[in-house]
Design a protein around this motif. Structure first.
Motif, PDB file in Angstrom:
ATOM      1  N   PRO A  98       0.642  -1.432  -0.017  1.00 39.92           N
ATOM      2  CA  PRO A  98      -0.007  -0.123  -0.311  1.00 39.92           C
ATOM      3  C   PRO A  98       0.951   1.949   0.424  1.00 39.92           C
ATOM      4  O   PRO A  98       0.655   2.161  -0.199  1.00 39.92           O
ATOM      5  CB  PRO A  98      -0.408  -0.081   1.273  1.00 39.92           C
ATOM      6  CG  PRO A  98      -0.936  -1.678   1.712  1.00 39.92           C
ATOM      7  CD  PRO A  98       0.956  -2.103   0.874  1.00 39.92           C
ATOM      8  N   PHE A  99       1.719   1.949   0.395  1.00 46.62           N
ATOM      9  CA  PHE A  99       3.233   2.289   0.667  1.00 46.62           C
ATOM     10  C   PHE A  99       3.483   2.804  -0.673  1.00 46.62           C
ATOM     11  O   PHE A  99       3.253   3.820  -1.628  1.00 46.62           O
ATOM     12  CB  PHE A  99       4.153   2.081   1.252  1.00 46.62           C
ATOM     13  CG  PHE A  99       4.976   3.061   1.506  1.00 46.62           C
ATOM     14  CD1 PHE A  99       5.205   4.266   2.518  1.00 46.62           C
ATOM     15  CD2 PHE A  99       6.481   3.262   1.273  1.00 46.62           C
ATOM     16  CE1 PHE A  99       6.628   5.599   2.108  1.00 46.62           C
ATOM     17  CE2 PHE A  99       7.057   3.613   1.486  1.00 46.62           C
ATOM     18  CZ  PHE A  99       7.125   5.038   1.405  1.00 46.62           C
ATOM     19  N   LEU A 100       3.563   2.126  -1.492  1.00 49.43           N
ATOM     20  CA  LEU A 100       4.331   1.572  -2.233  1.00 49.43           C
ATOM     21  C   LEU A 100       3.734   1.865  -3.207  1.00 49.43           C
ATOM     22  O   LEU A 100       3.880   2.627  -3.913  1.00 49.43           O
ATOM     23  CB  LEU A 100       4.919   0.278  -3.171  1.00 49.43           C
ATOM     24  CG  LEU A 100       6.019  -0.276  -1.859  1.00 49.43           C
ATOM     25  CD1 LEU A 100       6.868  -1.436  -2.401  1.00 49.43           C
ATOM     26  CD2 LEU A 100       7.264   0.753  -2.206  1.00 49.43           C
ATOM     27  N   LYS A 101       2.726   1.416  -3.439  1.00 47.30           N
ATOM     28  CA  LYS A 101       1.167   2.114  -4.058  1.00 47.30           C
ATOM     29  C   LYS A 101       1.121   3.608  -3.853  1.00 47.30           C
ATOM     30  O   LYS A 101       1.380   4.979  -5.349  1.00 47.30           O
ATOM     31  CB  LYS A 101       0.020   1.406  -4.168  1.00 47.30           C
ATOM     32  CG  LYS A 101       0.263   0.120  -4.168  1.00 47.30           C
ATOM     33  CD  LYS A 101      -1.135  -0.743  -4.836  1.00 47.30           C
ATOM     34  CE  LYS A 101      -1.774  -2.393  -4.988  1.00 47.30           C
ATOM     35  NZ  LYS A 101      -2.805  -2.627  -5.293  1.00 47.30           N
ATOM     36  N   LYS A 102       1.127   3.543  -3.065  1.00 47.95           N
ATOM     37  CA  LYS A 102       0.599   5.400  -2.244  1.00 47.95           C
ATOM     38  C   LYS A 102       1.836   6.153  -3.490  1.00 47.95           C
ATOM     39  O   LYS A 102       1.364   7.114  -3.794  1.00 47.95           O
ATOM     40  CB  LYS A 102       0.567   5.845  -1.253  1.00 47.95           C
ATOM     41  CG  LYS A 102       0.600   7.125  -1.111  1.00 47.95           C
ATOM     42  CD  LYS A 102      -0.712   7.142   1.113  1.00 47.95           C
ATOM     43  CE  LYS A 102      -0.628   8.338   1.318  1.00 47.95           C
ATOM     44  NZ  LYS A 102      -1.093   8.805   2.867  1.00 47.95           N
ATOM     45  N   THR A 103       2.852   6.217  -2.758  1.00 43.50           N
ATOM     46  CA  THR A 103       4.302   6.891  -2.988  1.00 43.50           C
ATOM     47  C   THR A 103       4.206   6.815  -4.880  1.00 43.50           C
ATOM     48  O   THR A 103       4.281   7.718  -5.322  1.00 43.50           O
ATOM     49  CB  THR A 103       5.368   6.400  -3.084  1.00 43.50           C
ATOM     50  OG1 THR A 103       5.405   6.048  -0.794  1.00 43.50           O
ATOM     51  CG2 THR A 103       6.607   7.011  -3.105  1.00 43.50           C
ATOM     52  N   ALA A 104       4.187   5.728  -5.629  1.00 49.65           N
ATOM     53  CA  ALA A 104       4.230   5.413  -6.515  1.00 49.65           C
ATOM     54  C   ALA A 104       2.822   6.318  -7.284  1.00 49.65           C
ATOM     55  O   ALA A 104       2.638   6.844  -8.337  1.00 49.65           O
ATOM     56  CB  ALA A 104       3.909   4.115  -7.651  1.00 49.65           C
ATOM     57  N   THR A 105       1.588   6.235  -6.898  1.00 49.23           N
ATOM     58  CA  THR A 105       1.145   7.370  -7.361  1.00 49.23           C
ATOM     59  C   THR A 105       0.998   8.665  -7.017  1.00 49.23           C
ATOM     60  O   THR A 105       0.473   9.306  -8.029  1.00 49.23           O
ATOM     61  CB  THR A 105      -0.953   6.882  -6.782  1.00 49.23           C
ATOM     62  OG1 THR A 105      -0.697   5.443  -7.173  1.00 49.23           O
ATOM     63  CG2 THR A 105      -1.520   7.647  -6.561  1.00 49.23           C
TER      64      THR A 105
END
Length: 247
Positions: A40-47
């Motif tokens: 979730p953290f990776l998705k949020k940062t990439a988004t």
């Protein structure tokens, strides 16, 4: 192990920092579980960086995953105040590098509009020199736009570029300390919201979190605020330019 990581991940800085240390030390189970639980953290940062929704099927997610792994292996708790902030910065750098490479590659195939006088409607591919010139102009325009927005943001806190130049810590140790304080504020929703609402640093709370005097925090107040605003912005060109100074 995985369940405990998922339940506690990013809720406390100590927890995530300790897990990162164990993964870095060679605990493959912790490494794998930490990478998985951080989805979730990776998705949020990439988004946030890409300004569009990113999921596990996107190449950008793979870049973010590699950046997170890199952050684990490079993390030093004595050098960086927060692992989450450190990982966030590393991932953003890797994604920005990827986006730039992809942009340059794509622009090599940008086609000009057909000449209406040519009955064949032939398209011409931009040559490498033209592409480079075009890219530089686009980046220059983006940098100028970012600077204008950053200048406007600083003005809300009664700060100017001229003041920051004069008030920035002159010694590297002082800059490092001020930057770590800025990381703490940027990383905390409560402290960051206090800054936005009151247009000043939460000095009382910071005193209990950092090993420096209130006087030191106040001395570098302008610099710390400017860095916090920059860290929590999407000014990618400004961040890249000052990376060697404050990031």
């Amino acid at each position: 192990m995985l369940l405990s990581i998922i339940q506690g991940i990013f809720k406390t800085k100590t927890n995530i920092s300790e897990l990162a240390k164990r993964a870095k030390a060679g605990n493959e189970e912790v490494m794998n579980d930490l990478l998985f639980a951080s989805t979730p953290f990776l998705k949020k940062t990439a988004t946030f960086v890409c300004k569009r929704a990113i999921d596990e099927h996107d190449e950008e997610f793979s870049i973010a995953l590699d950046g997170f792994h890199e952050a684990i292996m490079a993390f030093d708790p004595t050098e960086t105040a927060s692992f989450q902030t450190f990982a966030h910065l590393i991932i953003k750098r890797r994604l920005i590098d990827y986006i730039r490479k992809e942009t340059a590659r794509t622009e090599k195939w940008v086609l000009l509009e057909p000449d209406p006088e040519q009955s064949s409607g032939q398209h011409f591919i931009l040559d490498e020199k033209s592409i480079h010139t075009y890219t530089e102009k686009q980046q220059s325009a983006s940098r100028k736009e970012e600077l204008l927005h950053y200048k406007k943001l600083l003005k809300e806190f009664n700060l100017t570029f001229e003041e920051l130049t004069k008030s920035s810590p002159k010694h590297s140790d002082a800059r490092k300390t001020a930057f770590q304080i800025a990381q703490i504020v940027a990383d905390s929703k409560e402290l960051y919201q206090y800054l936005l609402d009151n247009k000043r640093l939460p000095l009382k709370q910071l005193e209990s979190l950092v090993d420096v005097s209130r006087k030191t925090i106040e001395r570098h107040r302008k610099y710390i605020i400017a860095v916090v605003l920059l860290l929590n912005s999407d000014f990618i060109f400004i961040k890249d330019y000052v990376r060697g100074e404050i990031i």
